[in-house]
Motif scaffolding. Structure first.
Motif, PDB file in Angstrom:
ATOM      1  N   ALA A 190      -1.631  -5.637  -3.000  1.00 17.12           N
ATOM      2  CA  ALA A 190      -1.899  -4.948  -1.925  1.00 17.12           C
ATOM      3  C   ALA A 190      -0.485  -4.208  -1.301  1.00 17.12           C
ATOM      4  CB  ALA A 190      -2.460  -5.656  -0.843  1.00 17.12           C
ATOM      5  N   ILE A 191       0.587  -4.827  -1.759  1.00 14.63           N
ATOM      6  CA  ILE A 191       1.922  -4.376  -1.080  1.00 14.63           C
ATOM      7  C   ILE A 191       2.036  -2.934  -1.929  1.00 14.63           C
ATOM      8  CG2 ILE A 191       4.495  -4.586  -1.171  1.00 14.63           C
ATOM      9  CD1 ILE A 191       3.851  -7.783  -0.487  1.00 14.63           C
ATOM     10  N   PHE A 192       1.799  -2.932  -3.249  1.00 14.22           N
ATOM     11  CA  PHE A 192       2.078  -1.949  -4.122  1.00 14.22           C
ATOM     12  C   PHE A 192       1.317  -0.696  -3.666  1.00 14.22           C
ATOM     13  CE2 PHE A 192       3.390  -4.538  -7.891  1.00 14.22           C
ATOM     14  CZ  PHE A 192       4.633  -4.055  -7.947  1.00 14.22           C
ATOM     15  N   ARG A 193       0.040  -0.889  -3.245  1.00 16.77           N
ATOM     16  CA  ARG A 193      -0.722   0.080  -2.653  1.00 16.77           C
ATOM     17  C   ARG A 193      -0.445   0.709  -1.394  1.00 16.77           C
ATOM     18  NH1 ARG A 193      -4.663  -3.648  -4.756  1.00 16.77           N
ATOM     19  NH2 ARG A 193      -5.164  -4.046  -2.711  1.00 16.77           N
ATOM     20  N   LYS A 194      -0.127  -0.313  -0.359  1.00 15.66           N
ATOM     21  CA  LYS A 194       0.432   0.273   0.818  1.00 15.66           C
ATOM     22  C   LYS A 194       1.816   1.112   0.524  1.00 15.66           C
ATOM     23  CE  LYS A 194      -0.624  -4.135   2.845  1.00 15.66           C
ATOM     24  NZ  LYS A 194      -0.306  -5.305   3.617  1.00 15.66           N
ATOM     25  N   SER A 195       2.535   0.720  -0.242  1.00 18.82           N
ATOM     26  CA  SER A 195       3.875   1.353  -0.484  1.00 18.82           C
ATOM     27  C   SER A 195       3.631   2.555  -1.301  1.00 18.82           C
ATOM     28  CB  SER A 195       4.775   0.425  -0.941  1.00 18.82           C
ATOM     29  OG  SER A 195       4.782  -0.883  -0.355  1.00 18.82           O
ATOM     30  N   GLY A 196       2.514   2.844  -1.726  1.00 20.35           N
ATOM     31  CA  GLY A 196       2.512   4.520  -2.351  1.00 20.35           C
ATOM     32  C   GLY A 196       2.622   4.337  -3.788  1.00 20.35           C
ATOM     33  N   TYR A 197       2.552   2.897  -4.270  1.00 16.01           N
ATOM     34  CA  TYR A 197       2.637   2.949  -5.937  1.00 16.01           C
ATOM     35  C   TYR A 197       1.066   3.078  -6.364  1.00 16.01           C
ATOM     36  CZ  TYR A 197       7.397   1.232  -5.687  1.00 16.01           C
ATOM     37  OH  TYR A 197       8.711   1.278  -5.658  1.00 16.01           O
ATOM     38  N   ALA A 198       1.040   3.690  -7.522  1.00 15.19           N
ATOM     39  CA  ALA A 198      -0.342   3.728  -8.156  1.00 15.19           C
ATOM     40  C   ALA A 198      -0.328   2.873  -9.196  1.00 15.19           C
ATOM     41  CB  ALA A 198      -0.173   5.042  -8.724  1.00 15.19           C
TER      42      ALA A 198
END
Length: 182
Positions: free
Chosen positions: A126-134
């Motif tokens: 979830a952190i990856f997605r919130k942070s703009g990581y694909a």
């Protein structure tokens, strides 16, 4: 809650030893004993040309650790650990935002940043997605756990251009040519 990031230095060896050995890290491969951590720190594993490590300080307390790796490559990697007592407070999200900005600002030659986590680490995903990581990769049964269970390994990355524009460019997951024989 005041969060700051402080670069690791040799006087921090004993706090690092305590941090890595006195806490359980369920989503990290392998455990390390105190002497191994101490030796690796003194040998420069946590701060050298390729690696920079930062404490995540929350109100002055060592709440987490960010290790930036492969800094001479155009695609560095990172490892993030947040102490159990500090999880679920948004610190991981702030740490990933900080490290992303730090890497793209301090190292203008990098084009992307990568991170990998275990498939069942839903908080990190979830952190990856919130942070703009694909999401860019899904390696089946590639992450061994101490009990012998094998988990899938999930890779995420952010492109410099996406970071600058505030967008996310997903990979083309449907680029396989049609297979005529099977």
């Amino acid at each position: 809650m005041h969060i700051e990031f402080l670069r690791f230095s040799l006087p921090d060896v004993e706090p690092l030893v305590d941090f890595l050995t006195e806490e359980e890290w369920p989503y990290h491969v392998g455990t390390q004993d105190r002497e191994t951590v101490r030796r690796r720190a003194v040998e420069g594993l946590y701060d050298n040309e390729e690696t920079r490590t930062f404490w995540v300080l929350v109100d002055g307390e060592h709440a987490g650790l960010v290790k930036l790796q492969d800094l001479n490559d155009d695609t560095p990697l990172f490892d993030l650990r947040i102490r159990q007592a500090w999880r679920e407070r948004g610190i991981g999200t702030k740490a990933v935002a900080w490290l992303t900005g730090y890497l793209f600002t301090e190292l203008p030659g990098i084009s992307r940043i990568e991170g990998t986590t275990r498939q069942d680490n839903h908080a990190m995903r979830a952190i990856f997605r919130k942070s703009g990581y694909a999401k860019e990769s899904h390696y089946r049964e590639a992450w061994p756990a101490p009990d012998g269970t094998r988990y899938d390994s999930i890779g995420y990355a952010i492109l410099r251009r996406d970071w600058l524009s505030g967008t996310v460019t997903p990979p083309d997951w449907h680029d396989e040519p049609a297979c005529s024989d099977r």
